[in-house]
Design an enzyme around this catalytic site. Structure first.
Site, short mmCIF file in Angstrom:
data_model
loop_
_atom_site.label_atom_id
_atom_site.label_comp_id
_atom_site.label_asym_id
_atom_site.label_seq_id
_atom_site.Cartn_x
_atom_site.Cartn_y
_atom_site.Cartn_z
N ASP A 8 -3.06 -18.32 2.87
CA ASP A 8 -4.14 -19.09 2.26
C ASP A 8 -4.76 -20.06 3.26
O ASP A 8 -5.98 -20.22 3.34
CB ASP A 8 -3.68 -19.82 1.00
CG ASP A 8 -2.26 -20.36 1.09
OD1 ASP A 8 -1.62 -20.22 2.16
OD2 ASP A 8 -1.78 -20.90 0.08
N TYR A 34 0.82 -1.21 0.00
CA TYR A 34 0.00 0.00 0.00
C TYR A 34 0.85 1.26 0.00
O TYR A 34 0.39 2.32 -0.43
CB TYR A 34 -0.94 0.01 1.20
CG TYR A 34 -2.08 -0.98 1.12
CD1 TYR A 34 -2.11 -1.97 0.15
CD2 TYR A 34 -3.13 -0.93 2.03
CE1 TYR A 34 -3.15 -2.88 0.08
CE2 TYR A 34 -4.18 -1.84 1.97
CZ TYR A 34 -4.18 -2.81 1.00
OH TYR A 34 -5.22 -3.71 0.93
N LYS A 61 3.36 -15.41 3.94
CA LYS A 61 3.46 -16.26 2.75
C LYS A 61 4.94 -16.52 2.50
O LYS A 61 5.50 -16.25 1.44
CB LYS A 61 2.79 -15.56 1.55
CG LYS A 61 2.59 -16.45 0.33
CD LYS A 61 1.68 -17.64 0.58
CE LYS A 61 1.45 -18.43 -0.71
NZ LYS A 61 0.75 -19.71 -0.46
N ASP A 71 -5.70 -6.65 5.55
CA ASP A 71 -6.87 -5.99 4.99
C ASP A 71 -7.91 -7.03 4.57
O ASP A 71 -9.10 -6.91 4.88
CB ASP A 71 -6.44 -5.13 3.79
CG ASP A 71 -7.53 -4.20 3.31
OD1 ASP A 71 -8.61 -4.15 3.93
OD2 ASP A 71 -7.30 -3.50 2.31
N ASP A 90 -11.56 -8.25 6.83
CA ASP A 90 -12.90 -8.17 6.24
C ASP A 90 -13.57 -9.55 6.23
O ASP A 90 -14.79 -9.65 6.40
CB ASP A 90 -12.82 -7.63 4.81
CG ASP A 90 -12.65 -6.12 4.78
OD1 ASP A 90 -12.72 -5.49 5.86
OD2 ASP A 90 -12.45 -5.56 3.68
#
Length: 353
Positions: A219, A142, A187, A243, A247
């Site tokens: 994942d 970001y 990851k 992020d 959610d």
């Protein structure tokens, strides 16, 4: 206690839910003898429209001079529908996080027994789930170097050791105060930045011998948050993964309108609901104010006002139990309540407690 609060209502449903959050704060101040003063400031699309900047310097100064920021939401359809726009409301939120040094987003995830049926998950998976997701807020893709032309684009996922160490410190310490279990989500099998995260977390484990630390690829974590939510106590992860993961947790609570959060760091702490601005519903008295109200509870608890925060939570629980709910979480055939009515009911409960 005296507190100076910067009030950033933002866009869409923001002003409506903020009004209820401030009303609850005022009820608490009256009941417990506190003095809360508020300074309003522009952020997001309304700031672009007025000043051409989604996070104006004047707003930043209001935030810097406050003890805390109570924030609602940013976003507007005219920007969502224009991918070529160079200035966007969400840039205001990113700029605010960066300038205030808000590197740690803390999002509690808990279930309400009376709302288990609103989740797409089975009740037996959900009941008793209670964990916290800590998301790094000011690094990663970001904020890394970006480039785009007609044929190529990239975002740089960059992290430094100090950025990783400080967010892991927050996570380890929060785990110490809870059930002493930390899950580091990365990851590391693919990304170099994730391997640095894991390396540093391994180095820091020894500083917190009372905390059980495990590691999980994003994942796998995305799956297990929904299939084994009670496994988790504290999750810590980088910006992009956080992020998405936070959610996803709305499937556990049954509605994003029930999730508050805090963002902590170098300067003024910020407290906000996790949902967006829902511009389609602006001005219609439909928005659920509970996440904004629970964000106010987190604000008070941050300053040691635990009894006050607990009363707000008790009032929210009571409103849900009494079926005083906005449409998206109301039981079938239940009475219709809007944003204002839910907020007024909670204020009345606090006043009578």
């Amino acid at each position: 206690m005296k507190l100076k609060i910067a009030v950033l209502s933002g866009d869409g449903i923001g002003p409506e839910i903020m009004k209820q959050g401030v009303a609850v704060m005022d009820a608490i101040a009256s009941k417990f003898g506190h003095q809360f003063s508020y300074t309003e400031a522009l952020v997001g699309a309304c700031a672009i429209d007025a000043l051409g900047d989604p996070y104006p310097e004047a707003t930043h100064q209001v935030c810097m001079q406050a003890d805390a920021v109570l924030f609602a939401a940013v976003g507007d359809l005219k920007y969502d529908n224009d991918p070529t726009s160079k200035v966007r409301p969400e840039q205001g939120l990113l700029a605010m996080r960066k300038k205030l040094g808000l590197f740690a987003n803390v999002r509690p995830v808990a279930t309400f027994d009376c709302l288990l049926h609103k989740s797409p998950l089975k009740d037996e998976l959900l009941k008793g789930a209670d964990f916290v997701v800590i998301r790094e807020l000011t690094g990663g893709m970001y904020f890394g170097e970006k480039y785009q032309d007609n044929d190529k684009a990239y975002d740089t996922d960059i992290y430094t050791r100090p950025e990783i160490e400080r967010i892991l410190k927050v996570a380890f310490e929060m785990a110490q105060g809870r059930r002493k279990h930390l899950t580091v989500v990365d990851k590391a099998n693919v990304l170099a930045s994730s391997r640095l995260w894991r390396q540093i977390a391994k180095e820091m484990e020894g500083l917190y011998p009372d905390v059980t630390t495990d590691y999980m690829f994003i994942d796998n974590a995305s799956m297990r948050v929904l299939t084994e939510p009670r496994f988790f106590d504290v999750i810590v992860t980088e910006n992009t993964f956080g992020d998405i993961l936070t959610d996803e947790t709305s499937c556990i609570t049954g509605s994003m309108g029930l999730q508050p959060s805090s963002s902590l760091g170098e300067h003024t702490p910020l407290f906000e609901p996790v949902h967006g601005s829902w511009p389609q519903a602006a001005g219609q008295n439909l928005a659920n104010p509970l996440a904004q109200i629970l964000s106010a509870a987190m604000l008070l608890e941050h300053f040691g006002l635990t009894e006050e925060g607990a009363l707000i939570r008790k009032a929210v629980d009571a409103s849900l139990a009494a079926n005083v709910r906005t449409p998206e979480i109301q039981v079938e055939g239940g009475e219709k309540y809007g944003t204002k009515e839910v907020g007024a009911w909670i204020v009345d409960y606090i006043n009578k407690a």
